[in-house]
Write a protein that holds these residues in place. Structure first.
Motif, short mmCIF file in Angstrom:
data_model
loop_
_atom_site.label_atom_id
_atom_site.label_comp_id
_atom_site.label_asym_id
_atom_site.label_seq_id
_atom_site.Cartn_x
_atom_site.Cartn_y
_atom_site.Cartn_z
N ARG A 86 0.54 -29.21 -5.00
CA ARG A 86 1.94 -29.25 -5.42
C ARG A 86 2.67 -30.33 -4.63
O ARG A 86 2.67 -30.32 -3.40
N CYS A 90 -3.29 -24.31 -11.78
CA CYS A 90 -1.83 -24.32 -11.95
C CYS A 90 -1.30 -25.75 -11.92
O CYS A 90 -0.43 -26.09 -11.12
N THR A 92 0.87 -28.78 -12.47
CA THR A 92 2.31 -28.88 -12.75
C THR A 92 2.79 -30.33 -12.72
O THR A 92 3.99 -30.59 -12.69
N THR A 135 -0.98 -22.55 -16.34
CA THR A 135 -0.31 -21.26 -16.14
C THR A 135 0.97 -21.19 -16.99
O THR A 135 1.30 -22.13 -17.73
N TRP A 170 3.72 -21.81 -16.11
CA TRP A 170 4.64 -22.89 -15.71
C TRP A 170 5.12 -23.66 -16.95
O TRP A 170 6.27 -24.08 -17.04
N ASP A 229 8.32 -22.56 -18.70
CA ASP A 229 9.57 -22.60 -17.93
C ASP A 229 10.40 -23.79 -18.37
O ASP A 229 10.08 -24.94 -18.07
N ARG A 250 11.59 -26.42 -15.68
CA ARG A 250 10.77 -27.35 -14.92
C ARG A 250 9.39 -27.61 -15.52
O ARG A 250 8.67 -28.47 -15.04
N GLY A 251 9.00 -26.88 -16.56
CA GLY A 251 7.63 -27.00 -17.04
C GLY A 251 7.45 -27.66 -18.39
O GLY A 251 6.34 -28.03 -18.76
N LEU A 261 4.79 -16.52 -11.06
CA LEU A 261 4.93 -17.32 -12.28
C LEU A 261 4.92 -16.55 -13.59
O LEU A 261 4.28 -16.96 -14.56
#
Ligand code: ZN
Length: 267
Positions: A135, A159, A161, A180, A182, A185, A188-189, A213
């Motif tokens: 991340r 995951c 991102t 995931t 994510w 979202d 942010r995703g 998450l």
């Protein structure tokens, strides 16, 4: 027709938020079509407990053994010895979760890099696939991984991102990609929806990262903030939609990928 069979490749089922109802959580996951799960080991104790859990549910649960970058500061020779020992157990199917997390920076970055490399070396020695966390650390993470990639067997960036460019950097290193909730979202995703179809069919896998998450757009709404493996079909459907694919075909493909990657037989 056979019911859908999907595999959650990243479930923190040892988390204490599941202590009071873990069996029920597993029942609901089964009912949702989650036939097998890889229980993430993210600490020394967590990896030990993940192995115990996998032994209680042979063939259905499998474990990874690793120390998360958040905990890198506590990693020592004894940690390394423990992970080496665990990686020799039948139910342990990957080394990790390990990697770099510069978003929260809970351990110093130089220590994170050192501990990441030490765990990659366990992956090299054991021949097991590695389960990686990245991340906000792409450049260092990619540089370290690139150096040793040829010596590793399979690699999954769990995951994922990151950006399209980051995705292609990992695909060039022949990494698998874990998706995931994510991507569910909207804050942010959703940037990822434009390029999720660029992940080759034989490189994509799905995961909940429970209890973290929970998909933000989950319907019907559920009060609890806790994510659960039973929501994996929601992630599958979101991913299928973004890729312009039939969810049932994507289910078959991601399950096949997970069994090949972690070298696990069908239940
Ligand atoms: Zn992670």
């Amino acid at each position: 027709m056979r019911a859908m069979e999907i595999i959650d490749i990243g479930c923190n089922l040892t988390h204490d938020s599941f202590d009071s109802d873990r069996d029920r959580v597993m029942d609901l996951a089964r009912e949702a079509g989650v036939v097998q799960m890889i229980v993430t080991g993210a600490s020394e104790d967590g990896s030990r407990i993940a192995l115990e859990l996998a032994r209680l549910h042979r063939g259905e649960l499998f474990a990874t053994a690793g120390v998360h970058p958040h905990r890198a500061a506590g990693f020592n020779d004894a940690s390394e010895a423990l992970l080496k020992q665990l990686s020799g157990e039948d139910e342990v199917v990957a080394v990790g979760e390990t990697g770099l997390d510069y978003f929260r920076d809970l351990s110093p970055r130089d220590v994170q890099r050192d501990v990441f490399l030490r765990q990659l070396n366990i992956g090299i020695e054991s021949g097991l696939p590695v389960f990686l966390h990245m991340r906000d650390a792409h450049s260092d993470f990619h540089a370290i991984l690139r150096e040793v990639r040829d010596q590793l067997s399979d690699v999954v960036v769990h995951c994922f991102t990151g950006s399209r460019e980051e995705l292609h950097d990992y695909l060039e290193l022949d990494c698998h990609i874990g998706i995931t909730g994510w991507i569910c979202d909207e804050r942010r995703g959703t940037h990822m929806r434009d390029f999720l179809q660029e992940i080759p069919a034989d490189r994509v896998m799905i995961e909940t990262d429970s209890p973290y998450l929970k998909p933000r757009d989950l319907r019907p709404r559920v009060k609890s903030h806790r994510n659960e493996p039973r929501w994996l079909p929601w992630i599958l459907n979101s991913l299928a939609e973004a890729r312009g694919e039939d969810p049932e075909i994507l289910a078959v493909q991601t399950t096949e990928n997970a069994r090949r990657f972690f070298r696990i037989p069908a239940l």
